[in-house]
Design a protein around this motif. Structure first.
Motif, PDB file in Angstrom:
ATOM      1  N   PRO A  53      34.063  40.224  36.254  1.00 54.06           N
ATOM      2  CA  PRO A  53      35.126  40.394  37.320  1.00 54.06           C
ATOM      3  C   PRO A  53      36.419  39.856  37.118  1.00 54.06           C
ATOM      4  O   PRO A  53      37.341  40.544  37.759  1.00 54.06           O
ATOM      5  N   SER A  94      32.000  33.536  44.921  1.00 49.21           N
ATOM      6  CA  SER A  94      30.745  33.581  43.852  1.00 49.21           C
ATOM      7  C   SER A  94      30.903  32.420  43.098  1.00 49.21           C
ATOM      8  O   SER A  94      29.622  32.018  42.852  1.00 49.21           O
ATOM      9  N   SER A 147      29.812  42.862  39.647  1.00 43.75           N
ATOM     10  CA  SER A 147      30.447  42.092  38.649  1.00 43.75           C
ATOM     11  C   SER A 147      31.696  43.159  38.152  1.00 43.75           C
ATOM     12  O   SER A 147      32.917  42.680  37.680  1.00 43.75           O
ATOM     13  N   VAL A 190      29.688  38.571  43.066  1.00 47.08           N
ATOM     14  CA  VAL A 190      30.852  39.047  42.067  1.00 47.08           C
ATOM     15  C   VAL A 190      30.630  38.156  40.913  1.00 47.08           C
ATOM     16  O   VAL A 190      31.572  37.193  40.769  1.00 47.08           O
ATOM     17  N   LYS A 213      38.608  41.142  46.087  1.00 44.19           N
ATOM     18  CA  LYS A 213      37.677  40.995  44.701  1.00 44.19           C
ATOM     19  C   LYS A 213      38.266  39.525  44.265  1.00 44.19           C
ATOM     20  O   LYS A 213      37.207  38.912  44.058  1.00 44.19           O
ATOM     21  N   TYR A 220      35.418  36.619  43.991  1.00 43.15           N
ATOM     22  CA  TYR A 220      35.012  36.256  42.865  1.00 43.15           C
ATOM     23  C   TYR A 220      34.972  34.475  43.032  1.00 43.15           C
ATOM     24  O   TYR A 220      34.088  33.806  42.493  1.00 43.15           O
TER      25      TYR A 220
END
Length: 477
Positions: A365, A354, A320, A140, A347, A351
């Motif tokens: 993101p 990530s 992304s 992400v 998400k 994120y």
């Protein structure tokens, strides 16, 4: 470029007074500067083409890994567990690039657009490998930070192939022009990418004029190259494209109150994402080879949880969000509030993980999470869809990037005709989010600078010794 360029203050600060302005004006009229502009235009062509094909390669690999490969191994479609081995592989490849290749695969995205100058030729392979593994395998993060670094590095390499003794200032401006060209069309407009780099670099006064003109020229050339290659190859656009949204006429008092709420909520959510990413990074960096694949496993688990919980595709959590944002907005009426909240939660956590261990950009993101949160809030009274989405994008971007002007532009210019109408609301949401984020920060914060033109005024000295990477502990330690 002549030594007049040295009038630009180190670090991109304000000009040193009238003398600096006179020096800049003289430089703008000099033959050397005209040659520099020509060089920026010429360099913009191959670098923008390289950026275009890099983004096309990322898209092709994504489709192959998540669509074609399952069928190739005898499966009718990618099963629900498919992200698990793919994201573990991403962790293995990125961890190896960080640990064993020069340059550590580029800078950590949790730091924003970090300074450090253009990558050296020896560091470019590590940046490329880490970026491809991150982007193609579903992590992400976005492509903007690797493109900035690769554009700057390729530009400097190209110049040094023709001339070994490149002056310090010339190398810095050429690196900036390469970064401008590389992301010229990524956000749908060369102006948005150029403004991002300009604000991130902290340039001002006479320095801004000297660097911005070659950069804008390279970005304009690069945007034309992107358009031409789209037409020539038929591969399709690689720019952010948002669908037409319902028309929005003007804001009202209730929506200004919502702007404050959106700003506060975004500051809290974004600060939590950043805090968790920093906590995780401190642990991942101690055992990079072991814990980066574990981070990939966690990202895959969050995507699978969202898919099972909503019946929707796990790809909405992965990647992304650059390509997923358009369908999200276009089909927003089909999402329940519960599904949107679960999407924001999964998400956001993916994120954060990530950011802690992989290599990529933080912009897309943040935009996707802000848009999903804005759609969820638009189900409440007094907040239409368009201002909810715009304020969510702008507020979340400023929390993660600390670039208020860029965040306002990202949230408004991308909405086309609705952008001007919602701009006052976006400004309020962005300012509130920016101030609240500063209050929530544990200590004084400084505006991050870009990996590309951050070094415009004073490029990093790559010959200086670097701090040693933290030693990797034994797995049993």
């Amino acid at each position: 470029m002549t030594e007049t360029a040295a009038a630009a203050p180190a670090g991109g600060g304000p000009p040193e007074g009238p003398a600096a302005s006179r020096d800049a004006a003289a430089l703008l009229r000099s033959p050397e500067y005209l040659r520099l502009l020509l060089l920026a235009a010429v360099i913009g062509v191959p670098i923008s083409a390289a950026a275009y094909y890099f983004l096309q390669l990322v898209g092709t690999l994504q489709r192959w890994v998540f669509m074609d490969l399952p069928r190739a191994v005898g499966l009718p479609a990618a099963p629900v567990w498919w992200p698990l081995p793919v994201l573990v592989l991403a962790g293995v490849l990125v961890g190896a690039a960080i640990r064993h290749l020069p340059g550590g695969g580029g800078h950590s995205p949790v730091d924003g657009f970090s300074t450090g100058g253009a990558p050296t030729p020896a560091e470019l392979p590590g940046v490329l490998v880490a970026a491809l593994a991150t982007l193609a395998l579903g992590v992400v993060l976005g492509p903007e930070a690797p493109l900035i670094a690769l554009g700057a590095g390729l530009a400097v390499c190209a110049v040094r192939l023709t001339r070994r003794d490149v002056p310090h200032q010339v190398g810095a401006v050429v690196a900036a022009a390469g970064s401008f060209a590389a992301i010229s069309a990524l956000f749908g407009s060369p102006i948005l990418g150029a403004f991002l780099l300009m604000e991130a670099s902290g340039l001002g006064g006479a320095t801004l004029g000297l660097v911005l003109v070659p950069g804008l020229l390279a970005a304009g050339v690069g945007s034309l190259i992107f358009i031409g290659l789209n037409e020539l190859t038929g591969l399709g656009t690689v720019s952010l494209v948002l669908p037409g949204l319902p028309p929005f006429s003007h804001p009202d008092i209730a929506q200004f109150a919502w702007a404050v709420v959106v700003g506060v909520l975004s500051a809290v959510a974004g600060s939590a994402i950043r805090w968790l990413a920093l906590v995780l990074r401190a642990r991942v960096e101690r055992r990079t080879l072991l814990l980066t694949p574990v981070a990939g496993l966690a990202i895959a688990g969050l995507a699978i949880a969202y898919g099972l919980g909503t019946g929707r595709s796990s790809s909405e959590v992965l990647f992304s969000g650059q390509e997923e944002m358009g369908p999200l907005l276009q089909n927003s009426a089909g999402y329940s509030v519960a599904a949107l909240l679960l999407l924001v939660a999964c998400k956001g956590l993916a994120y954060s993980v990530s950011l802690s261990g992989f290599r990529g950009g933080p912009v897309f993101p943040a935009m996707f999470i802000g848009a999903a949160g804005g759609i969820a809030l638009s189900h409440l009274p007094g907040l239409p869809l368009v201002p909810g989405v715009a304020m969510g994008i702008g507020a979340m971007c400023v929390v993660m990037l600390r670039l208020p002007m860029t965040s306002v532009l990202l949230a408004t210019l991308l909405l086309f005709s609705d952008g001007l109408a919602v701009m006052p609301l976006v400004i309020v949401a962005v300012v509130v989010a920016h101030v609240v984020t500063a209050r929530l920060a544990p200590g004084p914060t400084t505006q991050p600078t870009s990996a590309g033109p951050a070094a415009v005024a004073a490029p990093a000295d790559r010959s200086a010794p670097r701090p040693a990477a933290p030693a990797e502990e034994p797995h049993g330690g």
